[in-house]
Design an enzyme around this catalytic site. Sequence first.
Site, PDB file in Angstrom:
ATOM      1  N   ASP A 176      -1.869  -1.195  -3.772  1.00  0.00           N
ATOM      2  CA  ASP A 176      -2.159  -0.421  -4.979  1.00  0.00           C
ATOM      3  C   ASP A 176      -0.992  -0.483  -5.966  1.00  0.00           C
ATOM      4  OD1 ASP A 176      -0.269   1.431  -3.830  1.00  0.00           O
ATOM      5  OD2 ASP A 176      -1.922   2.197  -2.588  1.00  0.00           O
ATOM      6  N   ASN A 181      -0.283   4.575  -0.253  1.00  0.00           N
ATOM      7  CA  ASN A 181      -0.865   5.838   0.214  1.00  0.00           C
ATOM      8  C   ASN A 181      -1.556   5.735   1.569  1.00  0.00           C
ATOM      9  OD1 ASN A 181      -3.052   4.370  -0.554  1.00  0.00           O
ATOM     10  ND2 ASN A 181      -4.013   5.979  -1.777  1.00  0.00           N
ATOM     11  N   ASP A 210      -6.447 -18.218  -4.658  1.00  0.00           N
ATOM     12  CA  ASP A 210      -7.632 -19.007  -4.318  1.00  0.00           C
ATOM     13  C   ASP A 210      -7.301 -20.213  -3.444  1.00  0.00           C
ATOM     14  OD1 ASP A 210      -9.299 -17.393  -5.920  1.00  0.00           O
ATOM     15  OD2 ASP A 210      -8.880 -18.594  -7.710  1.00  0.00           O
ATOM     16  N   ASP A 269      -3.957   3.869   2.896  1.00  0.00           N
ATOM     17  CA  ASP A 269      -5.381   3.618   3.155  1.00  0.00           C
ATOM     18  C   ASP A 269      -5.657   2.154   3.507  1.00  0.00           C
ATOM     19  OD1 ASP A 269      -5.023   2.397   0.726  1.00  0.00           O
ATOM     20  OD2 ASP A 269      -6.650   3.432  -0.317  1.00  0.00           O
ATOM     21  N   ASP A 308       0.850  -1.198   0.000  1.00  0.00           N
ATOM     22  CA  ASP A 308       0.000   0.000   0.000  1.00  0.00           C
ATOM     23  C   ASP A 308       0.885   1.247   0.000  1.00  0.00           C
ATOM     24  OD1 ASP A 308      -1.869   1.986   0.480  1.00  0.00           O
ATOM     25  OD2 ASP A 308      -2.047   1.502   2.626  1.00  0.00           O
ATOM     26  N   GLU A 350      -7.222 -20.505 -17.039  1.00  0.00           N
ATOM     27  CA  GLU A 350      -7.636 -21.193 -15.813  1.00  0.00           C
ATOM     28  C   GLU A 350      -8.747 -22.155 -16.203  1.00  0.00           C
ATOM     29  OE1 GLU A 350      -9.285 -20.363 -11.302  1.00  0.00           O
ATOM     30  OE2 GLU A 350     -10.036 -19.182 -12.968  1.00  0.00           O
TER      31      GLU A 350
HETATM   32  C1  GLC Z   1     -11.382 -17.539 -10.639  1.00  0.00           C
HETATM   33  C2  GLC Z   1     -10.576 -16.613  -9.782  1.00  0.00           C
HETATM   34  C3  GLC Z   1     -11.283 -16.423  -8.482  1.00  0.00           C
HETATM   35  C4  GLC Z   1     -12.624 -15.820  -8.757  1.00  0.00           C
HETATM   36  C5  GLC Z   1     -13.423 -16.629  -9.765  1.00  0.00           C
HETATM   37  C6  GLC Z   1     -14.549 -15.830 -10.327  1.00  0.00           C
HETATM   38  O1  GLC Z   1     -11.462 -18.818 -10.126  1.00  0.00           O
HETATM   39  O2  GLC Z   1      -9.279 -17.093  -9.635  1.00  0.00           O
HETATM   40  O3  GLC Z   1     -10.555 -15.644  -7.577  1.00  0.00           O
HETATM   41  O4  GLC Z   1     -13.350 -15.721  -7.558  1.00  0.00           O
HETATM   42  O5  GLC Z   1     -12.641 -17.012 -10.857  1.00  0.00           O
HETATM   43  O6  GLC Z   1     -14.066 -14.807 -11.132  1.00  0.00           O
HETATM   44 CA    CA Z   2      -3.570   2.200  -1.074  1.00  0.00          CA
END
Ligand code: GLC
Ligand code: CA
Length: 557
Positions: free
Chosen positions: A28, A22, A327, A24, A20, A253
Site C-alpha cells: 500500500d 497495515n 509484465d 493485510d 504492506d 508503452e
Molecule cells: C499493459 C500493462 C499490463 C496490463 C495491460 C492491460 O501491458 O503493463 O500489466 O495487463 O497493459 O492494461
Molecule cells: Ca496493506
Amino acid sequence: MKNWWKESVVYQIYPRSFCDSNGDGIGDIGGIIKRLDYLKELGIDVIWLSPVYDSPNDDNGYDIRDYRKIMNEFGTMEEFDRLLAELHQRKIRLVMDLVVNHTSDEHSWFVESRKSKDNPYRDYYIWRDGKDGKEPNNWGSCFSGSAWNYDEETGQYYLHLFSKKQPDLNWDNKKVRTEVYDMMKWWLDKGIDGFRMDVISLISKEEGLPDGPAMINGYASFNVAANGPRVHEYLQEMNREVLSGYDIMTVGECSGVTLEEAAKYASSEGKELNMVFQFEHMDVDGDPDNKWTDKKMHLPDLKAVMTKWQKGLEGIAWNSLFWNNHDQPRVVSRFGSDCEEYRERSAKMLATCLHMMQGTPYVYQGEELGMTNVPFETIRDFRDLDSINAYHELTEKGIFTREEMMKYIRYKSRDNARTPMQWDTSAYAGFSESAPWIMVNPNYKRINAKEQMERETSVFHYYKKLIALRHKHDIIVYGSYELLLPDHPHIYAYIRTLGEQKLLVVCSFSSQTVTYSIPKEFESGTVMISNYETGERKCGELKPYEALVILQSSDLL
Ligand code: GLC
Ligand code: CA
C-alpha cells in the site's frame, strides 16, 4: 538537446507487492512511504508507480473504476498527497500510470454505456453487431479468448483487447478524449511529474476493424490494433492540450512499435511523448506468434535488436532501457543465471550492459537485488489472469500438455515479477505481517535488501554505483553507440563516444571463461566499474559473466 528526463534513472513500483503497512498482506501507499529512504539511498531520480486508482482488480489495478480515487486497499488520497510531498522533499519525481486504452467495466461510463443503444455514454466504448451469429471480427484478447463480449442487455458485442472486464474506450469520440485530458490535468495540477501511458499504441483502431492473422493466444489483435491510423493525431492533440503545459516526463508503452513509428511517438521535436517502451528485445526468446515457450535467448539476436534501437533512434527520438517490469519474468533467471554461484555476477553484468546504453534506464523493484523467478508449484500458486487463462485455454485446446504449460508459465509468467519485495529475513520477507496475496519467493533469506545494503559487494551497491556514474558522466547519457563483435555468441561489447571521450563496455553472457582482448586504444584506459576485482581479472580473457567498463583516458574521470 539536454533534458532532465534523459539524465534520470527511473524506479518502478508495483504497489501491491512493494510493502504492506497495515498487515493485510497487500502492499500500500503507507508501505511505500516507509521505504522512501531506501530509494533515496539507491539514488534513483523518478518513481513510476503502477496504478493506485480505484479498481475491482481484475488485472491488479490496470482496470480502473474511478480515475480520481485511490484504491481502498492502497490507502486514501491524503496518503497519496503525503507520498508526493515526501518524494518531492527528497528530490524524487513521481510518474503515474495512465491507463486509458480501456477502463474497468465497473467504471460509471461503462455502466451507463451498456444500458441502452441511445445512452449518452454508448459511444464511449466500441460496440458492434455480431456477424452471422458470431463475433464482429477474429480479434483475440491478449488474455485469451475472443476480444469481443456479447452483452445480452442490448444484443451487441463490446471490444476488449484485454480481459472482458477491461472494455476498450472509443478514442474516435472527442468527448472521451476531452474526459481523459481533463483527468490528466487534474493529476498534473496536483503536482505529479508525468505519465507512463499503458498500451497507448492501441488507442486508435483500424477503420472497419478488419480481421487479423490468426495467432495463438490473442496476440493477433496487438498487431492489427497497434499504431492505428489516428494514434499520432490523438497524441499530438493530447500534447497540445495537456502535456505541453507542464515540465513533465512521458513514456508510452508501445507494444508492436516499429522504429519508424517510435520516431514519431518520441520524436525529439517533442510533439508527442518523450520516449517509448518497445518490446522487441523481450521477444528474442519467444516464438513469433506465442510467448509461452522456454526457448533460450541467442545473444546475437539480442545484440541485433538492442543495436537497432540504439542506432535507429539516435538524434531522432529517445530510448527507454529496461530488462524488467511487472509484465516480464526476472531478467537474471532469463538472460543471466539464477544458480547461486553466478546470480550476483550475472545480475551485475546485465545491469552494466543496459545502464551503459543511451536512453533512460528503468529499474523494476527487486531487480537491484538480483531477485529471481519463483518456484511456483501448482497452477493455484498463480494470481495473474494472463497466465491462468493461457494455461487453461492452451491445455484445453490440446496445444500444450499441462506439464509443458506449467513449465512455460513458471518461466514466463508475469507473477515472477509480482511476488513480494524481499526486505529482510523476517517472516514474509519483511513485506507484511501476515500472509501476502501471492507467495513469497522462498529464497528471501538469502536474497533481501537488508543483507545487501550492509554488504559493499552486493547487487544493490553495484546498482547504486551505476546510477551514480550516469549522474556524473555525460557520455553515459548522451554518447553515441557502436556495437563490436556482432556475431560473437557470448560477448556483448560496445563503444560509446562523446566528443573526444570514448567508453568501452564489455559483458560476458557466458558461465565459462571466454577469450577476449581489449582493443588497443583502451589498453591504458581506466576501469570505471566491473563486477570482478582488479586482482581477479585476467588479461586476454573474460571470467564467467564478467562486465567491464573502461574509459579511454583517465584525466577525464
Ligand atoms: C499493459 C500493462 C499490463 C496490463 C495491460 C492491460 O501491458 O503493463 O500489466 O495487463 O497493459 O492494461
Ligand atoms: Ca496493506
